[in-house]
Design a protein around this motif. Structure first.
Motif, PDB file in Angstrom:
ATOM      1  N   THR A 107       0.849  -1.192   0.000  1.00  0.00           N
ATOM      2  CA  THR A 107       0.000   0.000   0.000  1.00  0.00           C
ATOM      3  C   THR A 107       0.881   1.237   0.000  1.00  0.00           C
ATOM      4  OG1 THR A 107      -0.093  -0.039   2.413  1.00  0.00           O
ATOM      5  CG2 THR A 107      -1.845  -1.175   1.225  1.00  0.00           C
ATOM      6  N   LEU A 153      -9.116  -0.494  -2.667  1.00  0.00           N
ATOM      7  CA  LEU A 153      -8.065  -1.227  -3.360  1.00  0.00           C
ATOM      8  C   LEU A 153      -8.598  -2.576  -3.826  1.00  0.00           C
ATOM      9  CD1 LEU A 153      -5.053  -1.676  -4.175  1.00  0.00           C
ATOM     10  CD2 LEU A 153      -4.696  -2.582  -1.861  1.00  0.00           C
ATOM     11  N   SER A 190      -6.213   0.964  -7.353  1.00  0.00           N
ATOM     12  CA  SER A 190      -6.738   1.646  -6.165  1.00  0.00           C
ATOM     13  C   SER A 190      -7.471   2.922  -6.561  1.00  0.00           C
ATOM     14  CB  SER A 190      -5.600   1.975  -5.195  1.00  0.00           C
ATOM     15  OG  SER A 190      -4.725   2.936  -5.779  1.00  0.00           O
TER      16      SER A 190
END
Length: 859
Positions: A166, A191, A198
């Motif tokens: 991330t 996401l 995302s």
């Protein structure tokens, strides 16, 4: 915004049951699966309780928690999270950054020792994508920096599926299918862990407030947004609902449709997802857990566990209606559709609409009330019953139970305010008029129409008569009493007529005309009665009131008979019977005979003679009166002359006898003309009346429809009368000259020239001579044209004949007849257009016997 009671806070697990006298034990996490309640504490224990729900007579739910067992995990760390996987009979326990599996019943760890290490928090995928019913999908936030991991958890093993990086460190996560809703350090994102794509949602500051990420439904999440907003977001990164306003320091959130519940340091607040308003506030201090488990909302402090028990939606809606919060009640009712079976919801929602309608009605919001009544399919008698005495005494209606409103009647609703009462009555009139022709009135149209009649009568409304002359279901007894009460006698007559009581109706109208009863509804009731009798098929009723109608006005009353169709006269109302009835009413008799003779053109001798005699009697009476020299006498005399001239059906001799010596020369002349005595008629017109114009007109109307010689004879007769008076009668001489000059074509010029005196100049007769010459020349030229046309036609036929004769025919004894196939013996034959030759006798036999063979189609 006023509060409503949507939830009640009920204790589920008492402090003593959980921790006894141990002061330092705190509740860290809670899990509930059906009746199984699991509690994780700060001293690394898991407690299992069996939760029993009971409902007390007051309607409030109570809970009893029975402790089953507890187990220590063997660490000195708190139990951070518990999640039940009932399909696997497993409890997922997060403690000391590891997720272990335990049996849900005995809390023993699985023998395989399967676990997931390095997890700071985790979430179950409630919309799994694996399709395997014997595993659950788990998403963890790894202790590794900026990493999310997906696992499949089975009964005794775990399997990693995916690891996703991330952009920032994730702090909270919720899962739906392939989509993760993540709270990062500075923003929320969506996401797709399968594709890695995302979608940024909105920023927030994790240092200032605790992030909240909560899955609330399929592909939809609830997030703690900036500015104290609860934001909704879908996996597509959009919001389909307006945000709710909650506190800036919200600790946790849960959803119990249609409400969002938020927990902060001091309160539990309840917000509607339907209109985003805060509906309820419950004081709750030291709370730190708020979660919903399959519709059950649990809140907890560090020492106790409580359940937010929702009040039934119907009870909430009724409370809103009781507070006259109509819009909120309707919004909540619509939102309840998804939680209530369809049939039950429809019944409930209709009733709510009806209740809301009465609330709006009581506030004189008539447009809103009407729409609610329509949408709720209100039995309109519920509304009618509010108005005293409007429902028929025979009505079987009883009000809904429980009642739709709190009012006994309109007097209580308006508190005796006459202006408000009048407005309510006007609304009911309008509403009933609209509803009476719809399906909503089926089954009780009598109640609706009777109530509408009563309202119209009381308000002196013009539509009362319209209601009664069209199809209606007004009950006779109730309606009649009401109309009498309000002195609507004309309308009462219409009601009797609609119920086939014509005799009562007519008698009522007769009483109005006679002044026996007073009713100002119409000023032309007499004319209405006449019209009614004209159309009435009840012969006895017509005869019973004919004299009354004629006594009021002969000219109007006779219309009872004159405006009937002719076939009805012949079948039921015989003209002779009517004439016999009208003998007492001379004006009516004349009108009726005019109707028969002039309008219907009946060629019956006695009617024509009778009418002529009545005209004659009136003329004689007028002449006998010294003052009768006005237009009326002239009009009647003109009618008599017109009838004598145009009709051929009266008895001439009877009229001549009556006219003799009466001083009516014009009428005498007409009658002599009818007998063919033209000399006498013209003599009267010329010598007695000296009306030369009338004499010329006589010649014209007497010759109408006759051959030209007849008209010529009449004009010659008139000319002879003029000329026989002699030269001394200058007036007649002028009339003769004018007659010749105006009607030159009506005379035989040769005969006229022989009759005229030699002293008359050509100049005097110039118009006559010119007209006679033109007529003669015209006749001669017309004849020449006719002769020319005949010659031309003859020439055409001669040409056709010559064409047929144009080709020669050779005849010998070897030629055979095409019909009989015999040779010709004589030089006589018939030739057909196709060249075929036949004997003359064969051709003749063909015409007498058309079926015989023929060489051609024409000779």
């Amino acid at each position: 915004m006023m509060n409503i009671k949507a939830f009640t806070l009920v204790s589920a697990v008492e402090r003593e049951l959980l921790m006894g006298d141990k002061e330092r034990i705190n509740i860290e996490c809670v899990e509930c699966c059906g009746k199984d309640l699991y509690v994780g504490t700060n001293d690394c224990f898991i407690y299992h309780f069996l939760l029993e729900e009971k409902t007390v007579p007051t309607g409030t739910a109570t809970f009893t928690a029975t402790k089953q067992l507890h187990r220590h995990l063997g660490f000195k760390k708190p139990v951070n999270e518990l999640r039940a996987a009932s399909a696997l009979n497993r409890l997922l326990v997060l403690c000391d950054n590891s997720i272990t599996l335990a049996n849900m019943l005995n809390l023993e760890p699985v023998p395989s020792g399967a676990r997931i290490k390095g997890a700071s928090t985790f979430a179950l995928n409630e919309n799994p994508v694996s399709g395997d019913p014997f595993c659950v999908e788990v998403c963890i936030i790894s202790v590794k920096r900026r990493t999310i991991q997906m696992f499949l958890v089975y009964e005794d093993r775990v399997q990693i599926v995916k690891e996703v990086s991330t952009p920032e460190q994730p702090l909270a996560v919720a899962v739906d299918g392939h989509f993760l809703c993540l709270a990062l350090t500075t923003q929320y994102i969506i996401l797709n862990y399968s594709t890695g794509v995302s979608q940024d949602l909105f920023p927030y500051c994790s240092e200032e407030k605790r992030p909240i990420v909560k899955r609330i439904g399929r592909q939809e999440f609830l997030l703690a947004g900036p500015g104290g907003l609860g934001m909704f977001a879908t996996v597509a990164g959009i919001s389909q609902r307006a945000p709710v306003h909650w506190s800036e320091n919200v600790i946790g959130a849960a959803v119990s449709f249609p409400y969002v519940i938020a927990l902060d340091d001091e309160f539990i607040t309840v917000h509607s997802m339907l209109d985003q308003q805060q509906k309820q506030t419950l004081p709750f201090k030291e709370g730190h857990i708020l979660q919903d488990f399959e519709g059950r909302v649990i809140v907890a402090t560090s020492k106790g566990i409580y359940i937010l028990v929702p009040l039934p939606l119907e009870k909430q809606i009724q409370d809103l209606l009781a507070s006259h919060r109509v819009e909120e009640a309707l919004v909540l009712a619509k939102g309840a559709r998804r939680n209530i079976p369809k049939e039950k919801f429809q019944v409930m929602y209709k009733r709510i609409l009806q209740q809301a309608g009465f609330i709006q009605f009581a506030q004189l919001q008539f447009l809103e009330a009407k729409e609610l009544f329509r949408s709720g399919q209100l039995d309109v008698r519920e509304l009618i019953s509010l108005y005293p005495f409007l429902l028929p005494t025979s009505s079987s209606f009883t009000r809904s139970h429980p009642p739709l409103h709190e009012y006994a009647d309109l007097n209580q609703l308006t508190q005796g305010d006459q202006e408000k009462m009048a407005k309510c009555k006007r609304f009911l009139m309008s509403y009933l008029n609209e509803v009476r022709s719809t399906e909503g009135a089926n089954g009780y149209k009598e109640d609706v129409d009777t109530a509408l009649l009563k309202l119209y009568a009381e308000a002196n409304h013009d539509s009362l008569l319209d209601l009664l002359v069209t199809e209606n279901f007004c009950l006779l007894t109730d309606s009649a009493m009401w109309l009498e009460k309000h002195k609507k006698y004309f309308a009462l007559g219409l009601l009797y007529h609609y119920n086939n009581q014509d005799a009562a109706a007519v008698q009522l109208w007769v009483n109005i005309v006679n002044g026996d009863i007073q009713d100002s509804t119409r000023s032309d009731v007499y004319e209405y009665v006449v019209d009614f009798l004209t159309c009435c098929v009840d012969q006895e009723l017509v005869w019973a009131h004919a004299d009354w109608a004629l006594q009021k006005s002969e000219e109007v009353g006779v219309q009872v008979f004159t405006r009937r169709p002719l076939d009805e006269h012949q079948n039921s109302f015989k003209p002779d019977d009517i004439i016999n009835c009208l003998k007492k009413y001379p004006k009516a008799l004349v009108k009726y005979l005019e109707h028969l003779v002039i309008d219907k053109r009946l060629q019956k001798e006695e009617y024509h003679t009778h009418l002529a005699l009545l005209y004659l009697e009136e003329v004689l009476q007028q002449r006998a009166s010294a003052s009768s020299k006005g237009a009326e006498a002239t009009e009647t005399q003109a009618k008599l002359r017109h009838l004598l001239q145009k009709s051929d059906s009266y008895r001439v001799h009877s009229l001549i006898e009556r006219i003799q010596g009466a001083g009516l020369p014009m009428e005498s002349a007409i009658l002599h003309g009818k007998l063919g005595e033209h000399d006498k008629a013209l003599h009267i017109l010329v010598h007695e009346l000296k009306d030369f114009s009338a004499a010329e007109d006589y010649c014209l109307w007497c010759s109408e429809g006759r051959d030209p010689p007849h008209r010529q004879r009449l004009f010659h007769t008139l000319l002879a009368i003029y000329l026989h008076a002699g030269p001394s009668a200058h007036e007649l001489t002028v009339a003769a000259v004018d007659l010749l000059n105006r009607h030159a074509t009506e005379f035989d010029a040769a005969q006229v020239l022989q009759l005229l005196p030699d002293t008359w100049s050509v100049q005097l007769l110039c118009p006559f001579l010119m007209g006679a010459m033109r007529d003669s020349v015209h006749a001669r030229r017309t004849m020449q044209v006719a002769v020319g046309l005949a010659r031309s036609e003859n020439l055409i036929y001669t040409y056709d004949k010559m064409k047929l004769k144009g080709s020669s025919v050779r005849l010998s004894d070897k030629k055979l007849c095409q019909m009989c196939q015999n040779p010709f013996r004589e030089p006589v034959f018939v030739r057909y257009p196709n060249g075929g030759l036949v004997h003359t006798h064969c051709a003749a036999s063909r015409h007498t016997n058309p079926s015989s063979p023929s060489p051609g189609t024409r000779t």
